[in-house]
Write an enzyme that holds these catalytic residues in place. Structure first.
Site, PDB file in Angstrom:
ATOM      1  N   ASP A  13       0.856  -1.186   0.000  1.00 41.47           N
ATOM      2  CA  ASP A  13       0.000   0.000   0.000  1.00 41.47           C
ATOM      3  C   ASP A  13       0.890   1.233   0.000  1.00 41.47           C
ATOM      4  OD1 ASP A  13      -2.493   1.453   0.138  1.00 41.47           O
ATOM      5  OD2 ASP A  13      -1.999   1.909   2.213  1.00 41.47           O
ATOM      6  N   SER A  14       0.327   2.338  -0.438  1.00 44.15           N
ATOM      7  CA  SER A  14       1.068   3.590  -0.435  1.00 44.15           C
ATOM      8  C   SER A  14       1.326   4.070   0.994  1.00 44.15           C
ATOM      9  CB  SER A  14       0.301   4.665  -1.209  1.00 44.15           C
ATOM     10  OG  SER A  14      -0.982   4.858  -0.640  1.00 44.15           O
ATOM     11  N   TYR A  45      -0.598   8.858  -2.806  1.00 38.74           N
ATOM     12  CA  TYR A  45      -0.591   8.486  -4.211  1.00 38.74           C
ATOM     13  C   TYR A  45      -1.791   9.084  -4.952  1.00 38.74           C
ATOM     14  CZ  TYR A  45       3.009   4.755  -3.996  1.00 38.74           C
ATOM     15  OH  TYR A  45       4.173   4.041  -3.888  1.00 38.74           O
ATOM     16  N   GLY A  46      -2.865   9.374  -4.227  1.00 35.51           N
ATOM     17  CA  GLY A  46      -4.139   9.722  -4.861  1.00 35.51           C
ATOM     18  C   GLY A  46      -4.119  10.956  -5.745  1.00 35.51           C
ATOM     19  N   CYS A  76      -4.295  -1.210  -2.307  1.00 32.25           N
ATOM     20  CA  CYS A  76      -4.396   0.234  -2.487  1.00 32.25           C
ATOM     21  C   CYS A  76      -5.230   0.474  -3.736  1.00 32.25           C
ATOM     22  CB  CYS A  76      -3.001   0.833  -2.659  1.00 32.25           C
ATOM     23  SG  CYS A  76      -2.961   2.589  -3.127  1.00 32.25           S
ATOM     24  N   ASN A  77      -6.310   1.231  -3.597  1.00 30.94           N
ATOM     25  CA  ASN A  77      -7.175   1.475  -4.745  1.00 30.94           C
ATOM     26  C   ASN A  77      -6.493   2.310  -5.816  1.00 30.94           C
ATOM     27  OD1 ASN A  77     -10.218   0.537  -4.358  1.00 30.94           O
ATOM     28  ND2 ASN A  77      -9.398   1.056  -2.345  1.00 30.94           N
ATOM     29  N   THR A  78      -5.725   3.306  -5.409  1.00 33.53           N
ATOM     30  CA  THR A  78      -5.045   4.152  -6.397  1.00 33.53           C
ATOM     31  C   THR A  78      -4.030   3.346  -7.192  1.00 33.53           C
ATOM     32  OG1 THR A  78      -5.337   6.102  -4.990  1.00 33.53           O
ATOM     33  CG2 THR A  78      -3.687   6.247  -6.726  1.00 33.53           C
ATOM     34  N   GLU A 161      -4.994   9.829   8.245  1.00 42.42           N
ATOM     35  CA  GLU A 161      -3.565   9.697   8.524  1.00 42.42           C
ATOM     36  C   GLU A 161      -3.138  10.556   9.717  1.00 42.42           C
ATOM     37  OE1 GLU A 161      -0.684   8.786   5.918  1.00 42.42           O
ATOM     38  OE2 GLU A 161      -2.017   7.258   5.128  1.00 42.42           O
ATOM     39  N   CYS A 195     -11.513   3.323  -0.980  1.00 42.08           N
ATOM     40  CA  CYS A 195     -10.181   3.682  -0.501  1.00 42.08           C
ATOM     41  C   CYS A 195      -9.988   2.936   0.802  1.00 42.08           C
ATOM     42  CB  CYS A 195     -10.061   5.192  -0.285  1.00 42.08           C
ATOM     43  SG  CYS A 195      -8.498   5.687   0.517  1.00 42.08           S
ATOM     44  N   THR A 196      -8.833   2.333   0.985  1.00 39.92           N
ATOM     45  CA  THR A 196      -8.631   1.487   2.149  1.00 39.92           C
ATOM     46  C   THR A 196      -8.514   2.277   3.451  1.00 39.92           C
ATOM     47  OG1 THR A 196      -6.249   1.444   1.637  1.00 39.92           O
ATOM     48  CG2 THR A 196      -7.596  -0.406   0.836  1.00 39.92           C
ATOM     49  N   HIS A 197      -8.389   3.606   3.363  1.00 41.83           N
ATOM     50  CA  HIS A 197      -8.405   4.442   4.575  1.00 41.83           C
ATOM     51  C   HIS A 197      -9.818   4.631   5.122  1.00 41.83           C
ATOM     52  CE1 HIS A 197      -4.359   5.556   3.290  1.00 41.83           C
ATOM     53  NE2 HIS A 197      -4.196   6.267   4.387  1.00 41.83           N
TER      54      HIS A 197
END
Length: 276
Positions: A13-14, A45-46, A76-78, A161, A195-197
């Site tokens: 993941d980023s 990354y987005g 990571c979706n991006t 974050e 988005c994984t966040h």
């Protein structure tokens, strides 16, 4: 961690968000060895270009290959939206067929038809994922009858974050983007947190979303898809080591990663810094 009995599954993941997916994978498939790599030094990354995301993602994927991982999951979706296809087409042919790279978009899109009855689906994601149109394209491939509505949420990753999920600012931005998504169609009955966040914002998203709307989190779907994939690809499964070991690496300060990563993973995380 590489040994004669095979290698670990790599999870990339980023930053931290992939830990929400990793957590569900370990819960369902605890017997495997894993290496998690977060490219926290270059997050987010987005907002980056397709070419930059591809370059960064491939550097980290290659690093996981070099660490002995036969299989890498882009949690990571991006990265899945902007880099997965290029890596599969341009980079993997130079490697043995036993090397595989999977993403998180298809496991979500191929199941979405099970959740929506109105066939109107909303996507909440980073600007990069929305711009890629990956969700719209993949959903149309599996379910041509589903209408897709998308909303970019540029502030959400930063809120998570910085551990600001319980602030007035978080409530403002979550409500703003949920409202803007729902304005696009009164028939949306399913929303994908692409988005994984975003699972860490779930309580707020749920608060500002009508209870009749299903909110889809990716972790469980990705874990179930991976289990099915390994059942169907026994040669790959036999190349994976099974000792229930987990290692965490970050391209940033490991002390910071351990502190923040524990929030996403919901368990203690001990990481090592690595340069890719």
């Amino acid at each position: 961690m590489r040994n004669a009995n095979g290698g670990p599954i790599g999870i990339f993941d980023s930053g931290y968000g992939g830990l929400t997916v990793f957590k569900e994978i370990v819960k369902l498939l605890p017997q495997y060895d894993y290496i998690y790599l977060g490219d926290n030094a270059r997050v987010p990354y987005g907002t980056r270009t397709f070419e930059t995301v591809y370059q960064y993602t491939w550097q980290c994927t290659r690093t996981l290959f070099e660490m002995g991982c036969p299989l890498v999951v882009l949690a990571c979706n991006t990265a899945s939206a902007k880099a997965l296809r290029t890596i599969q087409m341009n980079n993997l042919p130079a490697y043995p067929e036993s090397k595989k790279v999977l993403g998180v978009i298809r496991p979500t899109t191929e199941r979405i038809g099970e959740f929506t009855k109105t066939r109107h689906v909303g996507i909440l994601a980073t600007p990069g994922t929305i711009k890629s149109e990956s969700y719209r394209i993949e959903i149309e491939r599996f379910f041509p009858d589903i209408s897709v509505y998308q909303e970019a949420c540029p502030m959400w990753v930063s809120l998570v974050e910085n551990n600001e999920m319980d602030t007035a600012g978080a409530a403002y931005f979550v409500k703003k983007h949920v409202d803007q998504l729902l304005k696009q169609s009164p028939y949306i009955d399913t929303i994908v947190l692409a988005c994984t966040h975003y699972p860490l914002l779930y309580p707020l998203i749920r608060k500002f979303t009508p209870p009749s709307i299903t909110i889809m989190e990716q972790g469980g779907l990705v874990a179930e898809s991976l289990k099915d994939y390994l059942n169907r690809h026994q040669e790959l499964d036999s190349s994976l080591s099974k000792g229930s070991h987990k290692k965490f690496f970050t391209t940033e300060n490991p002390t910071i990663f351990n502190e923040k990563g524990g929030i996403f993973y919901e368990k203690e995380v001990k990481s090592t810094q690595i340069f890719v």
